[in-house]
Design a protein around this motif. Structure first.
Motif, PDB file in Angstrom:
ATOM      1  N   ASN A  70      28.021   0.185  -2.617  1.00 56.91           N
ATOM      2  CA  ASN A  70      27.365   1.542  -2.554  1.00 56.91           C
ATOM      3  C   ASN A  70      27.471   2.728  -3.316  1.00 56.91           C
ATOM      4  N   LEU A  71      26.420   3.266  -3.873  1.00 59.91           N
ATOM      5  CA  LEU A  71      26.985   4.380  -4.772  1.00 59.91           C
ATOM      6  C   LEU A  71      26.160   5.522  -4.179  1.00 59.91           C
ATOM      7  N   VAL A  72      26.936   6.477  -3.922  1.00 59.01           N
ATOM      8  CA  VAL A  72      26.300   7.886  -3.592  1.00 59.01           C
ATOM      9  C   VAL A  72      26.475   9.145  -4.419  1.00 59.01           C
ATOM     10  N   LEU A  73      25.670   9.945  -4.666  1.00 54.83           N
ATOM     11  CA  LEU A  73      26.062  11.029  -5.540  1.00 54.83           C
ATOM     12  C   LEU A  73      25.958  12.449  -4.630  1.00 54.83           C
ATOM     13  N   ARG A  74      26.969  12.970  -4.380  1.00 57.15           N
ATOM     14  CA  ARG A  74      27.067  14.324  -3.511  1.00 57.15           C
ATOM     15  C   ARG A  74      26.857  15.689  -4.436  1.00 57.15           C
ATOM     16  N   LEU A  75      26.118  16.489  -3.863  1.00 53.44           N
ATOM     17  CA  LEU A  75      25.901  17.804  -4.547  1.00 53.44           C
ATOM     18  C   LEU A  75      26.154  18.866  -3.563  1.00 53.44           C
ATOM     19  N   ARG A  76      27.032  19.850  -3.655  1.00 52.50           N
ATOM     20  CA  ARG A  76      27.289  20.920  -2.703  1.00 52.50           C
ATOM     21  C   ARG A  76      27.083  22.215  -3.431  1.00 52.50           C
ATOM     22  N   PRO A  83      17.676  21.407  -2.843  1.00 51.13           N
ATOM     23  CA  PRO A  83      16.631  20.526  -3.670  1.00 51.13           C
ATOM     24  C   PRO A  83      16.164  19.264  -2.641  1.00 51.13           C
ATOM     25  N   ALA A  84      15.070  19.010  -3.039  1.00 43.39           N
ATOM     26  CA  ALA A  84      14.475  17.657  -2.403  1.00 43.39           C
ATOM     27  C   ALA A  84      14.525  16.541  -3.532  1.00 43.39           C
ATOM     28  N   ALA A  85      14.699  16.836  -4.610  1.00 41.78           N
ATOM     29  CA  ALA A  85      15.122  15.919  -5.912  1.00 41.78           C
ATOM     30  C   ALA A  85      15.936  16.319  -6.832  1.00 41.78           C
ATOM     31  N   LEU A  86      16.560  15.350  -7.474  1.00 38.60           N
ATOM     32  CA  LEU A  86      17.587  15.688  -8.565  1.00 38.60           C
ATOM     33  C   LEU A  86      17.187  15.076  -9.858  1.00 38.60           C
ATOM     34  N   GLN A  87      17.285  15.883 -10.988  1.00 43.05           N
ATOM     35  CA  GLN A  87      16.911  15.419 -12.143  1.00 43.05           C
ATOM     36  C   GLN A  87      18.393  14.649 -12.821  1.00 43.05           C
ATOM     37  N   LEU A 102      15.002  11.738  -8.794  1.00 39.05           N
ATOM     38  CA  LEU A 102      15.206  10.923  -7.766  1.00 39.05           C
ATOM     39  C   LEU A 102      15.326  11.507  -6.478  1.00 39.05           C
ATOM     40  N   PRO A 103      14.858  11.154  -5.269  1.00 37.70           N
ATOM     41  CA  PRO A 103      14.573  12.021  -4.062  1.00 37.70           C
ATOM     42  C   PRO A 103      16.060  12.262  -3.222  1.00 37.70           C
ATOM     43  N   ALA A 104      16.305  13.170  -2.874  1.00 43.29           N
ATOM     44  CA  ALA A 104      17.675  13.508  -2.130  1.00 43.29           C
ATOM     45  C   ALA A 104      17.614  14.148  -0.834  1.00 43.29           C
ATOM     46  N   ALA A 105      18.621  13.889   0.231  1.00 42.58           N
ATOM     47  CA  ALA A 105      18.597  14.267   1.286  1.00 42.58           C
ATOM     48  C   ALA A 105      19.646  15.315   1.451  1.00 42.58           C
ATOM     49  N   ALA A 137      18.895  20.821 -10.970  1.00 45.30           N
ATOM     50  CA  ALA A 137      17.458  21.043  -9.784  1.00 45.30           C
ATOM     51  C   ALA A 137      17.199  22.525  -9.928  1.00 45.30           C
ATOM     52  N   PRO A 138      16.213  22.914  -9.134  1.00 42.95           N
ATOM     53  CA  PRO A 138      16.114  24.250  -9.241  1.00 42.95           C
ATOM     54  C   PRO A 138      17.293  25.058  -8.653  1.00 42.95           C
ATOM     55  N   GLY A 139      17.674  25.929  -9.759  1.00 45.06           N
ATOM     56  CA  GLY A 139      18.755  26.973  -9.383  1.00 45.06           C
ATOM     57  C   GLY A 139      20.218  26.214  -9.050  1.00 45.06           C
TER      58      GLY A 139
END
Length: 349
Positions: A70-76, A83-87, A102-105, A137-139
């Motif tokens: 299982n692979l997850v990317l975290r962004l704080r 953002p709802a999606a990440l490039q 890709l969609p992000a939660a 992502a935006p900003g």
């Protein structure tokens, strides 16, 4: 004062006793990896110390033939609207191919992106040559180093007996035999069953503090705030668990635990704990005991932010305090305790 911890060159030195009792996470350049008692392994990328936005990858894989990665990317980040999606880009090339975001939660200030199995396989293969994964992502923009990622995953393959098998992350082969995961330890916790008033508990703690002072004058400081934090709990009709707050700092309090039977503090014994600190292994940092569940926990912070250190717990079984969990993070890089590397786990009933 934080017993057993020190900051040096960006590293948090894990408690010596804890490191000796449990396998310490290993560092591979910009990645860290570790496995627990079930051979379930975790690899983490380490964000740069001066990053404006904290971003990292967390790969976790259970042991056994059916253990899927299982692979997850975290962004704080500090944003008004997450953002709802990440490039994503790998060394400047769109990832996945085609460049679709890709969609992000979002959960508070953290955004998470879970990769699909095909994307995980592609990213692992690309990591052999790629040096960084860029997120935008935006900003917000961030970069994740892939230096050391292949070595970390190769080490995980080795720990799980996957080298040269079809299920290996890195060094694949024709083998299909993979060792099964060890059994999950089951611990039956017993709530504290005796009765002890707060007044009697304080009196017992005060008597024990005087006794400990005679044994070792330097073990527990006599600071008024520390003395006020002393507690005692009735585990059953005869045994009492007593916690004496022995030292404190800006964000850590070290508490020593003793077992007292029939109120005799002269015969009090240190409660030896698998990850305990001090000569008697009965010291825990930022400890908390819940008499209703019989659970004893600790959270030793490497710094005030609480993004490094060690956290774990024990359960009272009626005869002893048994280890139930342990997680560690040896680098202060903005990674929260929920994503630290697990070194021990169990099922508590």
């Amino acid at each position: 004062m934080l017993r057993g911890f020190a900051l040096a060159g960006g590293w948090v030195l894990l408690p010596a006793l804890a490191a000796a009792a449990s396998p310490e996470p290993k560092t591979f350049r910009d990645w860290m990896a570790g496995c627990d008692n079930l051979k379930s392994c975790t690899a983490l990328s380490l964000p740069p110390e001066s990053a404006d936005a904290v971003a990292y990858l967390r790969l976790e894989r259970p042991a056994g033939p059916d253990g899927a990665a299982n692979l997850v990317l975290r962004l704080r980040g500090d944003w008004k609207k997450p953002p709802a999606a990440l490039q994503l880009k790998l060394d400047g090339a769109p990832f996945p191919a085609g460049g679709k975001p890709l969609p992000a939660a979002a959960d508070g200030d953290m955004v998470s992106l879970s990769f699909q199995p095909a994307e995980i396989a592609t990213l692992i293969e690309a990591a052999r040559k790629a040096t960084k994964l860029a997120i935008s992502a935006p900003g917000v923009t961030a970069t994740i180093s892939l230096s050391g990622s292949v070595a970390a995953m190769l080490w995980i393959d080795e720990q799980q007996g996957r080298l040269n098998t079809t299920s290996a992350l890195v060094r694949k082969g024709n083998g299909i035999s993979v060792p099964a995961a060890p059994p999950l330890p089951i611990v039956t916790a017993k709530p504290a069953a005796g009765t002890l008033s707060e007044k009697d508990g304080k009196a017992l703690a005060a008597s024990l503090r005087k006794q400990i002072k005679q044994r070792d004058a330097d073990l527990c400081e006599d600071d008024e705030m520390l003395v006020a934090a002393d507690e005692a709990w009735a585990l059953d009709g005869e045994r009492r668990l007593v916690g004496l707050a022995c030292s404190r700092g800006a964000y850590n309090v070290s508490t020593g635990f003793w077992m007292v039977e029939r109120g005799d503090v002269t015969a009090a014994k240190p409660v030896a704990l698998p990850e305990g600190e001090g000569d008697a292994k009965n010291m825990l940092t930022n400890a908390d005991f819940d008499p209703k569940t019989g659970r004893l926990s600790f959270f030793a912070k490497g710094r005030g932010l609480g993004d490094c250190g060690a956290t774990g717990g024990y359960a009272w079984t009626g005869t002893a305090f048994v280890q139930t969990e342990l997680s560690m993070m040896g680098e202060c890089r903005g990674i929260g305790p929920d994503d630290w590397i697990t070194l021990y786990r169990s099922e508590v009933k």
